[in-house]
Design a protein around this motif. Structure first.
Motif, PDB file in Angstrom:
ATOM      1  N   PHE A   1       0.688  -1.339  -0.072  1.00 28.46           N
ATOM      2  CA  PHE A   1       0.009  -0.011  -0.014  1.00 28.46           C
ATOM      3  C   PHE A   1       0.644   1.229   0.067  1.00 28.46           C
ATOM      4  CE2 PHE A   1      -2.526  -3.205   2.156  1.00 28.46           C
ATOM      5  CZ  PHE A   1      -3.725  -3.442   1.241  1.00 28.46           C
ATOM      6  N   GLY A   2       2.106   1.123   0.339  1.00 24.58           N
ATOM      7  CA  GLY A   2       3.067   2.239   0.075  1.00 24.58           C
ATOM      8  C   GLY A   2       3.422   3.112   1.389  1.00 24.58           C
ATOM      9  N   GLY A   3       2.604   2.983   2.348  1.00 20.87           N
ATOM     10  CA  GLY A   3       2.749   3.873   3.715  1.00 20.87           C
ATOM     11  C   GLY A   3       2.790   5.268   3.259  1.00 20.87           C
ATOM     12  N   PHE A   4       3.805   6.081   3.653  1.00 25.14           N
ATOM     13  CA  PHE A   4       3.583   7.641   3.382  1.00 25.14           C
ATOM     14  C   PHE A   4       3.532   7.769   1.974  1.00 25.14           C
ATOM     15  CE2 PHE A   4       5.903   7.486   7.742  1.00 25.14           C
ATOM     16  CZ  PHE A   4       4.804   8.359   8.216  1.00 25.14           C
ATOM     17  N   HIS A   5       3.941   6.799   0.847  1.00 29.36           N
ATOM     18  CA  HIS A   5       4.011   7.023  -0.410  1.00 29.36           C
ATOM     19  C   HIS A   5       2.731   6.482  -0.925  1.00 29.36           C
ATOM     20  CE1 HIS A   5       7.991   8.525   0.187  1.00 29.36           C
ATOM     21  NE2 HIS A   5       8.008   7.521   1.058  1.00 29.36           N
ATOM     22  N   PRO A   6       2.509   6.863  -1.996  1.00 30.17           N
ATOM     23  CA  PRO A   6       1.376   6.137  -2.994  1.00 30.17           C
ATOM     24  C   PRO A   6       2.105   4.431  -3.412  1.00 30.17           C
ATOM     25  CG  PRO A   6       1.704   8.160  -3.883  1.00 30.17           C
ATOM     26  CD  PRO A   6       2.722   8.128  -2.794  1.00 30.17           C
TER      27      PRO A   6
ATOM     28  N   ARG B   1       9.447  12.064  -2.228  1.00 30.79           N
ATOM     29  CA  ARG B   1      10.141  12.684  -1.125  1.00 30.79           C
ATOM     30  C   ARG B   1       9.627  12.885  -0.151  1.00 30.79           C
ATOM     31  NH1 ARG B   1      14.832  16.874  -1.878  1.00 30.79           N
ATOM     32  NH2 ARG B   1      16.420  15.957  -0.552  1.00 30.79           N
ATOM     33  N   TYR B   2       9.579  12.489   0.870  1.00 29.36           N
ATOM     34  CA  TYR B   2       8.956  12.916   2.213  1.00 29.36           C
ATOM     35  C   TYR B   2       9.960  13.440   3.236  1.00 29.36           C
ATOM     36  CZ  TYR B   2       6.544  12.680   6.758  1.00 29.36           C
ATOM     37  OH  TYR B   2       6.317  12.904   8.073  1.00 29.36           O
ATOM     38  N   LEU B   3       9.985  14.719   3.414  1.00 23.25           N
ATOM     39  CA  LEU B   3      10.975  15.513   4.493  1.00 23.25           C
ATOM     40  C   LEU B   3      10.314  15.859   5.522  1.00 23.25           C
ATOM     41  CD1 LEU B   3      12.962  17.697   1.666  1.00 23.25           C
ATOM     42  CD2 LEU B   3      13.595  15.267   2.557  1.00 23.25           C
ATOM     43  N   PRO B   4      10.099  15.206   6.695  1.00 27.54           N
ATOM     44  CA  PRO B   4       9.616  15.643   7.997  1.00 27.54           C
ATOM     45  C   PRO B   4      10.169  16.925   8.221  1.00 27.54           C
ATOM     46  CG  PRO B   4      10.003  13.360   8.002  1.00 27.54           C
ATOM     47  CD  PRO B   4      11.033  13.925   6.840  1.00 27.54           C
ATOM     48  N   SER B   5       9.346  18.023   8.680  1.00 28.59           N
ATOM     49  CA  SER B   5       9.837  19.154   9.112  1.00 28.59           C
ATOM     50  C   SER B   5       9.967  19.627  10.386  1.00 28.59           C
ATOM     51  CB  SER B   5       8.907  20.164   8.071  1.00 28.59           C
ATOM     52  OG  SER B   5       9.309  20.438   6.635  1.00 28.59           O
ATOM     53  N   PHE B   6       9.275  19.050  11.284  1.00 21.79           N
ATOM     54  CA  PHE B   6       8.965  19.725  12.340  1.00 21.79           C
ATOM     55  C   PHE B   6       9.264  18.539  13.530  1.00 21.79           C
ATOM     56  CE2 PHE B   6       5.588  21.069   9.766  1.00 21.79           C
ATOM     57  CZ  PHE B   6       5.883  22.253   9.656  1.00 21.79           C
TER      58      PHE B   6
ATOM     59  N   SER C   1       3.745  16.921  10.736  1.00 20.29           N
ATOM     60  CA  SER C   1       4.687  16.220   9.377  1.00 20.29           C
ATOM     61  C   SER C   1       4.042  14.975   8.761  1.00 20.29           C
ATOM     62  CB  SER C   1       6.171  15.848   9.729  1.00 20.29           C
ATOM     63  OG  SER C   1       6.794  17.003   9.866  1.00 20.29           O
ATOM     64  N   ASP C   2       3.748  14.061   9.561  1.00 19.28           N
ATOM     65  CA  ASP C   2       3.002  12.882   9.063  1.00 19.28           C
ATOM     66  C   ASP C   2       1.623  13.299   8.599  1.00 19.28           C
ATOM     67  OD1 ASP C   2       5.465  11.478   9.809  1.00 19.28           O
ATOM     68  OD2 ASP C   2       4.405  10.302  11.523  1.00 19.28           O
ATOM     69  N   MET C   3       1.011  14.086   9.127  1.00 21.03           N
ATOM     70  CA  MET C   3      -0.346  14.436   8.521  1.00 21.03           C
ATOM     71  C   MET C   3      -0.359  15.056   7.297  1.00 21.03           C
ATOM     72  SD  MET C   3      -2.747  17.346  10.268  1.00 21.03           S
ATOM     73  CE  MET C   3      -1.408  18.851  10.179  1.00 21.03           C
ATOM     74  N   ILE C   4       0.635  15.862   7.103  1.00 19.99           N
ATOM     75  CA  ILE C   4       0.702  16.626   5.981  1.00 19.99           C
ATOM     76  C   ILE C   4       1.026  15.685   4.753  1.00 19.99           C
ATOM     77  CG2 ILE C   4       1.793  18.487   4.648  1.00 19.99           C
ATOM     78  CD1 ILE C   4       2.196  20.146   7.095  1.00 19.99           C
ATOM     79  N   ALA C   5       1.930  14.907   4.910  1.00 17.87           N
ATOM     80  CA  ALA C   5       2.369  13.889   3.975  1.00 17.87           C
ATOM     81  C   ALA C   5       1.088  13.128   3.730  1.00 17.87           C
ATOM     82  CB  ALA C   5       3.514  13.109   4.479  1.00 17.87           C
TER      83      ALA C   5
ATOM     84  N   GLY D   1       9.836  28.628   5.918  1.00 14.22           N
ATOM     85  CA  GLY D   1       9.331  27.738   4.738  1.00 14.22           C
ATOM     86  C   GLY D   1       9.552  26.041   5.156  1.00 14.22           C
ATOM     87  N   TRP D   2       9.288  25.840   6.452  1.00 12.58           N
ATOM     88  CA  TRP D   2       9.586  24.360   6.841  1.00 12.58           C
ATOM     89  C   TRP D   2       8.308  23.655   6.159  1.00 12.58           C
ATOM     90  CZ3 TRP D   2      14.029  23.833   6.868  1.00 12.58           C
ATOM     91  CH2 TRP D   2      15.128  24.516   7.657  1.00 12.58           C
ATOM     92  N   SER D   3       7.096  23.995   6.681  1.00 13.72           N
ATOM     93  CA  SER D   3       6.188  23.139   6.052  1.00 13.72           C
ATOM     94  C   SER D   3       6.000  23.212   4.470  1.00 13.72           C
ATOM     95  CB  SER D   3       4.691  23.826   6.485  1.00 13.72           C
ATOM     96  OG  SER D   3       4.589  25.139   6.448  1.00 13.72           O
ATOM     97  N   ALA D   4       6.410  24.321   4.027  1.00 14.30           N
ATOM     98  CA  ALA D   4       6.514  24.506   2.480  1.00 14.30           C
ATOM     99  C   ALA D   4       7.476  23.647   1.636  1.00 14.30           C
ATOM    100  CB  ALA D   4       6.945  26.127   2.119  1.00 14.30           C
ATOM    101  N   ARG D   5       8.673  23.419   2.544  1.00 17.41           N
ATOM    102  CA  ARG D   5       9.691  22.630   2.304  1.00 17.41           C
ATOM    103  C   ARG D   5       9.167  21.115   1.800  1.00 17.41           C
ATOM    104  NH1 ARG D   5      13.180  19.635   5.566  1.00 17.41           N
ATOM    105  NH2 ARG D   5      15.131  19.234   4.732  1.00 17.41           N
TER     106      ARG D   5
END
Ligand SMILES: C[S@@+](CC[C@H](N)C(=O)[O-])C[C@H]1O[C@@H](n2cnc3c(N)ncnc32)[C@H](O)[C@@H]1O
Length: 255
Positions: free
Chosen positions: A52-57, A63-68, A75-79, A102-106
């Motif tokens: 099922f991919g986890g954080f990814h489809p 590219r998942y870059l956790p930011s906080f 971070s997980d919620m946004i991804a 720019g952390w969430s934007a990144r």
């Protein structure tokens, strides 16, 4: 054969829970655990991820870059919200009101580099005009804040920056460009803290949101301005909303 060995080794290298607790306490927050789909979690299910991919489809590699560091849930919620937008093929651009460093934007840009992404901020902090409209003073919103940033600093924090990224400096809503007015949106992140810009963000983006699109409002369960802006908007618009348990209590509005 190699995978279990690598996983055991990784677990061994993880900082102890007590060390993490101490670090979290220093930052005045409690320890948040990793989701099971995070491969550092001891309950990480490789078969699930494979299928099922986890954080990814599934089958995809975004590219998942956790930011906080002290708000892993955020971070997980946004991804995972972005993942929904991707797998459901929700059409439209992305926007963020409230960029600061720019952390969430990144996180958002690197997960979906193919989407046009408008970054809206004064890049000079809160304005006196918006602060004047705050009806509940809580200290955080009593004076100018977040002025310690520039477009160049954000560009450097997000780097490498794709051609889809569009900086929109200035006071919103006056800063909204003609291209934004004509655009449609799939994902909007409102992280402006105060009631006036969040209200303006909801009024601007909601009618331009694609079916299946989402508006994520940060601070709904932390800052009075964010709460009042969303609650007031919902009195006039029948919007389905889901509260989230990240540190500042975001809420997701679904179209
Ligand atoms: C909490 S910070 C954003 C944090 C950021 N999303 C992050 O990942 O760290 C809030 C930002 O909203 C911006 N802001 C607030 N009101 C605004 C307005 N009316 N127009 C443009 N930017 C605004 C502030 O300048 C500030 O940088």
């Amino acid at each position: 054969m190699l995978r279990p060995l690598v996983q055991t080794f990784r677990r061994f290298l993880q900082p102890s829970a007590s060390w993490l607790d101490r670090q979290a306490a220093k930052q005045n927050c409690t320890l948040q655990s990793l989701m099971d789909i995070d491969e550092r979690n001891r309950w990480f299910p490789p078969e699930f991820r494979q299928r099922f991919g986890g954080f990814h489809p599934a089958g995809g590699s975004r590219r998942y870059l956790p930011s906080f560091p002290f708000d892993r849930v955020r971070s997980d919620m946004i991804a995972l919200l972005l993942r929904e937008i991707v797998v459901n093929h929700v059409p439209g651009s992305f926007a963020e009101l409230g960029v600061h460093h720019g952390w969430s934007a990144r996180l958002i840009h690197h997960y979906c580099p193919e989407r046009r992404f408008y970054l809206l901020d004064t890049f000079a902090g809160f304005t006196a005009h918006d602060l004047k409209h705050e009806t509940v003073a809580v200290g955080f919103n009593a004076g100018p804040a977040f002025a310690d940033t520039t477009v160049e600093l954000v560009r450097a924090n997000i780097a490498p920056v794709g051609t889809t990224l569009e900086f929109v400096p200035g006071w919103f809503p006056a800063s909204a460009t003609a291209a934004m007015r004509d655009d449609r949106f799939a994902f909007v992140h409102l992280d402006a803290d105060l009631e006036a810009p969040i209200t303006a963000g909801l009024e601007f983006f909601w009618p331009r949101l694609s079916p299946g699109g989402m508006v994520l409002v940060h601070d709904y369960n932390a800052w009075p301005g964010a709460r009042q802006a969303v609650d007031h908007f919902r009195q006039h618009h029948p919007v389905r909303a889901v509260p989230m348990p990240d540190k500042a209590g975001s809420i997701v509005l679904l179209k």
